[in-house]
Each structure stands twice: as C-alpha cells, then as structure tokens.
Design a protein around this motif. Structure first.
Motif, PDB file in Angstrom:
ATOM      1  N   PRO A 173     -33.791 -14.079 -15.750  1.00 59.99           N
ATOM      2  CA  PRO A 173     -33.183 -13.394 -16.897  1.00 59.99           C
ATOM      3  C   PRO A 173     -33.366 -11.879 -16.876  1.00 59.99           C
ATOM      4  O   PRO A 173     -32.409 -11.135 -17.102  1.00 59.99           O
ATOM      5  CB  PRO A 173     -33.900 -14.030 -18.091  1.00 59.99           C
ATOM      6  CG  PRO A 173     -34.247 -15.402 -17.620  1.00 59.99           C
ATOM      7  CD  PRO A 173     -34.605 -15.240 -16.172  1.00 59.99           C
ATOM      8  N   GLU A 174     -34.589 -11.411 -16.565  1.00 57.64           N
ATOM      9  CA  GLU A 174     -34.825  -9.962 -16.570  1.00 57.64           C
ATOM     10  C   GLU A 174     -34.026  -9.264 -15.470  1.00 57.64           C
ATOM     11  O   GLU A 174     -33.574  -8.129 -15.636  1.00 57.64           O
ATOM     12  CB  GLU A 174     -36.313  -9.654 -16.427  1.00 57.64           C
ATOM     13  CG  GLU A 174     -36.990 -10.218 -15.175  1.00 57.64           C
ATOM     14  CD  GLU A 174     -37.540 -11.618 -15.376  1.00 57.64           C
ATOM     15  OE1 GLU A 174     -38.424 -12.015 -14.594  1.00 57.64           O
ATOM     16  OE2 GLU A 174     -37.094 -12.306 -16.326  1.00 57.64           O
ATOM     17  N   GLU A 175     -33.848  -9.952 -14.338  1.00 57.65           N
ATOM     18  CA  GLU A 175     -33.054  -9.382 -13.246  1.00 57.65           C
ATOM     19  C   GLU A 175     -31.584  -9.294 -13.649  1.00 57.65           C
ATOM     20  O   GLU A 175     -30.922  -8.281 -13.404  1.00 57.65           O
ATOM     21  CB  GLU A 175     -33.201 -10.247 -11.991  1.00 57.65           C
ATOM     22  CG  GLU A 175     -32.377  -9.750 -10.806  1.00 57.65           C
ATOM     23  CD  GLU A 175     -32.391 -10.716  -9.629  1.00 57.65           C
ATOM     24  OE1 GLU A 175     -31.947 -10.314  -8.541  1.00 57.65           O
ATOM     25  OE2 GLU A 175     -32.837 -11.876  -9.811  1.00 57.65           O
ATOM     26  N   ILE A 198     -26.627 -16.828 -26.359  1.00 60.51           N
ATOM     27  CA  ILE A 198     -26.824 -15.881 -25.257  1.00 60.51           C
ATOM     28  C   ILE A 198     -28.257 -15.359 -25.246  1.00 60.51           C
ATOM     29  O   ILE A 198     -28.878 -15.219 -24.183  1.00 60.51           O
ATOM     30  CB  ILE A 198     -25.811 -14.725 -25.366  1.00 60.51           C
ATOM     31  CG1 ILE A 198     -24.386 -15.284 -25.271  1.00 60.51           C
ATOM     32  CG2 ILE A 198     -26.055 -13.681 -24.280  1.00 60.51           C
ATOM     33  CD1 ILE A 198     -23.301 -14.260 -25.551  1.00 60.51           C
ATOM     34  N   GLU A 199     -28.793 -15.099 -26.426  1.00 65.49           N
ATOM     35  CA  GLU A 199     -30.169 -14.591 -26.503  1.00 65.49           C
ATOM     36  C   GLU A 199     -31.171 -15.633 -26.013  1.00 65.49           C
ATOM     37  O   GLU A 199     -32.190 -15.290 -25.395  1.00 65.49           O
ATOM     38  CB  GLU A 199     -30.478 -14.181 -27.940  1.00 65.49           C
ATOM     39  CG  GLU A 199     -29.739 -12.911 -28.358  1.00 65.49           C
ATOM     40  CD  GLU A 199     -29.891 -12.579 -29.826  1.00 65.49           C
ATOM     41  OE1 GLU A 199     -29.580 -11.438 -30.204  1.00 65.49           O
ATOM     42  OE2 GLU A 199     -30.329 -13.455 -30.601  1.00 65.49           O
ATOM     43  N   GLU A 200     -30.880 -16.889 -26.245  1.00 62.81           N
ATOM     44  CA  GLU A 200     -31.756 -17.957 -25.759  1.00 62.81           C
ATOM     45  C   GLU A 200     -31.746 -18.008 -24.231  1.00 62.81           C
ATOM     46  O   GLU A 200     -32.776 -18.268 -23.598  1.00 62.81           O
ATOM     47  CB  GLU A 200     -31.308 -19.295 -26.333  1.00 62.81           C
ATOM     48  CG  GLU A 200     -32.218 -20.458 -25.962  1.00 62.81           C
ATOM     49  CD  GLU A 200     -31.810 -21.756 -26.615  1.00 62.81           C
ATOM     50  OE1 GLU A 200     -32.309 -22.811 -26.209  1.00 62.81           O
ATOM     51  OE2 GLU A 200     -30.964 -21.722 -27.549  1.00 62.81           O
ATOM     52  N   ASN A 251     -33.343 -14.484 -22.974  1.00 68.35           N
ATOM     53  CA  ASN A 251     -34.698 -14.235 -23.493  1.00 68.35           C
ATOM     54  C   ASN A 251     -34.845 -12.839 -24.104  1.00 68.35           C
ATOM     55  O   ASN A 251     -35.951 -12.293 -24.173  1.00 68.35           O
ATOM     56  CB  ASN A 251     -35.761 -14.408 -22.392  1.00 68.35           C
ATOM     57  CG  ASN A 251     -35.877 -15.848 -21.932  1.00 68.35           C
ATOM     58  OD1 ASN A 251     -35.656 -16.777 -22.712  1.00 68.35           O
ATOM     59  ND2 ASN A 251     -36.206 -16.041 -20.661  1.00 68.35           N
ATOM     60  N   GLN A 252     -33.751 -12.258 -24.521  1.00 66.11           N
ATOM     61  CA  GLN A 252     -33.781 -10.948 -25.170  1.00 66.11           C
ATOM     62  C   GLN A 252     -32.710 -10.907 -26.254  1.00 66.11           C
ATOM     63  O   GLN A 252     -31.704 -11.620 -26.174  1.00 66.11           O
ATOM     64  CB  GLN A 252     -33.504  -9.818 -24.172  1.00 66.11           C
ATOM     65  CG  GLN A 252     -34.604  -9.555 -23.169  1.00 66.11           C
ATOM     66  CD  GLN A 252     -34.360  -8.265 -22.396  1.00 66.11           C
ATOM     67  OE1 GLN A 252     -33.987  -7.248 -22.990  1.00 66.11           O
ATOM     68  NE2 GLN A 252     -34.558  -8.314 -21.089  1.00 66.11           N
ATOM     69  N   SER A 304     -31.140  -5.262 -28.202  1.00 67.09           N
ATOM     70  CA  SER A 304     -32.008  -4.535 -27.279  1.00 67.09           C
ATOM     71  C   SER A 304     -31.341  -4.366 -25.914  1.00 67.09           C
ATOM     72  O   SER A 304     -31.474  -3.324 -25.267  1.00 67.09           O
ATOM     73  CB  SER A 304     -33.349  -5.252 -27.118  1.00 67.09           C
ATOM     74  OG  SER A 304     -33.180  -6.524 -26.496  1.00 67.09           O
ATOM     75  N   ILE A 305     -30.605  -5.381 -25.467  1.00 64.90           N
ATOM     76  CA  ILE A 305     -29.922  -5.294 -24.174  1.00 64.90           C
ATOM     77  C   ILE A 305     -28.896  -4.169 -24.173  1.00 64.90           C
ATOM     78  O   ILE A 305     -28.771  -3.418 -23.196  1.00 64.90           O
ATOM     79  CB  ILE A 305     -29.237  -6.634 -23.835  1.00 64.90           C
ATOM     80  CG1 ILE A 305     -30.295  -7.716 -23.574  1.00 64.90           C
ATOM     81  CG2 ILE A 305     -28.315  -6.492 -22.624  1.00 64.90           C
ATOM     82  CD1 ILE A 305     -29.719  -9.108 -23.397  1.00 64.90           C
TER      83      ILE A 305
END
Length: 223
Positions: A11-13, A58-60, A63-64, A68-69
C-alpha cells in the motif's frame, strides 16, 4: 493505487509511486500474460469490482485516508468533497481499452486490407471508442448521443465524440463521395430543429458542421 495494490504492490509503495494507470500498466500486462493474454483490461476485470468504490473502501485498501494521500492536490480534494463513489473498474477499463484501440487504428491504416474493409474496421474501432467513452467513462451527453446516432443512421462507418467530452464535438468517418449529402442530412435531422428553436443561427452552420480529411498529427521536424 487500488489496482497496484491488487496486483501485489505494498500500500505505501502504491500511494507513493502510482499517480496514473500507466504506472501499473506493466503489472497489468504481466498479470494478463500469466492468464494467456496480453490485454491489461483482463487485470481490471479480475481484480477490480464493477460496483462503485466508496472512499471508505479505498481507504481500507490503501491504509490511508484519501485526504492525506491527496493533501498536496487541491483539485483532488475538491473531487473528494463532491464525489460519493468511484467507478474504478469502468474508468480503468476505458483507459486501457482506448489505448489498445489507438494502436489497432494505426495498424489498420497501415494494413493491406482493401479500402472498403479498412474503412469498416476503422469505423468499428471508432464506434467501440464512443461506446467506451459513453458507458465506461461517462463523458458523453444526450446531444452527442443523438448526433452520433444520426450520423450512423445516415451512412457513417464510425462516429465518436472527440475532445474532452461532456458536450462539444463529434467526428464521423464517411466516404469522400458521400460528404455533401451526409452534411445535408446532418443539417436536416440534427441542426434544423435547433435553428427553429433559436439555439443556433443558420448563418453559423459552417462553424458547426464541416468536412475534413485525415492527416498527420503533431510532429517534430528536425533540420
């Protein structure tokens, strides 16, 4: 981002690296290849649900929070305020399929097909493109749909909206020999009622409907 995560990205990538569908096209092609295909749309069909995603969905997955994204993108934040759901499956399917149609159109133009078969194939690609714009991307409008139908009913091999959509212009593929009658048909069946209602001025018809020929697009000339 969602498609990237579904294809195996962390997710972070995905959040940090994926900004457009082209950023995950290679992963889609790899996925398609593992299923005996080269079509990136296969990944969309298999991994993204057809039902619209909510912001919470989408946030699930990411994970953000979406705020914030997209904190550095005012226009994206405006979209988040206005939109209640997101048709990720349909939008991605349109983008990837439209890209393939561009290549198919170019290949057809360069092919050894007869002129008649070439026109039919190009027309089919244009019709498929309009369907995708209208149904998957939803960038058409009632007036464009009416104009497209009239063009096809009066002999166009293919017809599609052109430009950004949501109104504006359409382009039709017809034989040069039929252009004068084709334009007369458009004036009678689409524009005349608008002239009668005062929506457009009869003297301005030349600004609304005109013939053009295919030509090369933008190019860089090196001397």
């Amino acid at each position: 981002m969602v498609l990237g995560i579904k294809l195996g990205m962390k997710p972070e990538e995905a959040v940090s690296k994926v900004t457009t569908l082209s950023d995950v096209e290679g992963l889609c092609v790899t996925f398609a290849g593992s299923h005996g295909s080269t079509d990136p749309v296969l990944a969309v069909k298999e991994l993204l649900k057809e039902e619209p995603y909510t912001a919470e969905d989408i946030e699930e997955i990411t994970n953000q929070s979406l705020e914030s994204i997209f904190s550095n993108s005012p226009t994206s934040l405006d979209v988040l305020k206005a939109a209640k759901h997101y048709k990720l499956h349909q939008r991605a399917a349109h983008v990837y399929s439209e890209s393939r149609r561009v290549h198919a159109f170019k290949d057809t133009v360069s092919s050894n097909l007869s002129d008649e078969d070439k026109l039919k194939k190009l027309g089919d690609l244009m019709n498929d493109s309009h369907y995708s714009c209208s149904v998957l991307y939803e960038c058409s409008c009632p007036e464009l749909e009416e104009l497209v139908k009239i063009c096809r009913d009066h002999g166009a091999f293919g017809e599609r909206l052109t430009g950004a959509g949501w109104g504006g212009c359409a382009v039709a593929l017809v034989k040069e020999s039929t252009v004068p009658q084709f334009i007369l048909n458009l004036k009678e069946h689409f524009y005349q009622s608008r002239i009668n209602r005062g929506v457009i001025n009869k003297n301005d018809l030349g600004l609304y409907v005109f013939a053009s020929k295919p030509s090369s697009g933008a190019a860089i000339f090196k001397f």
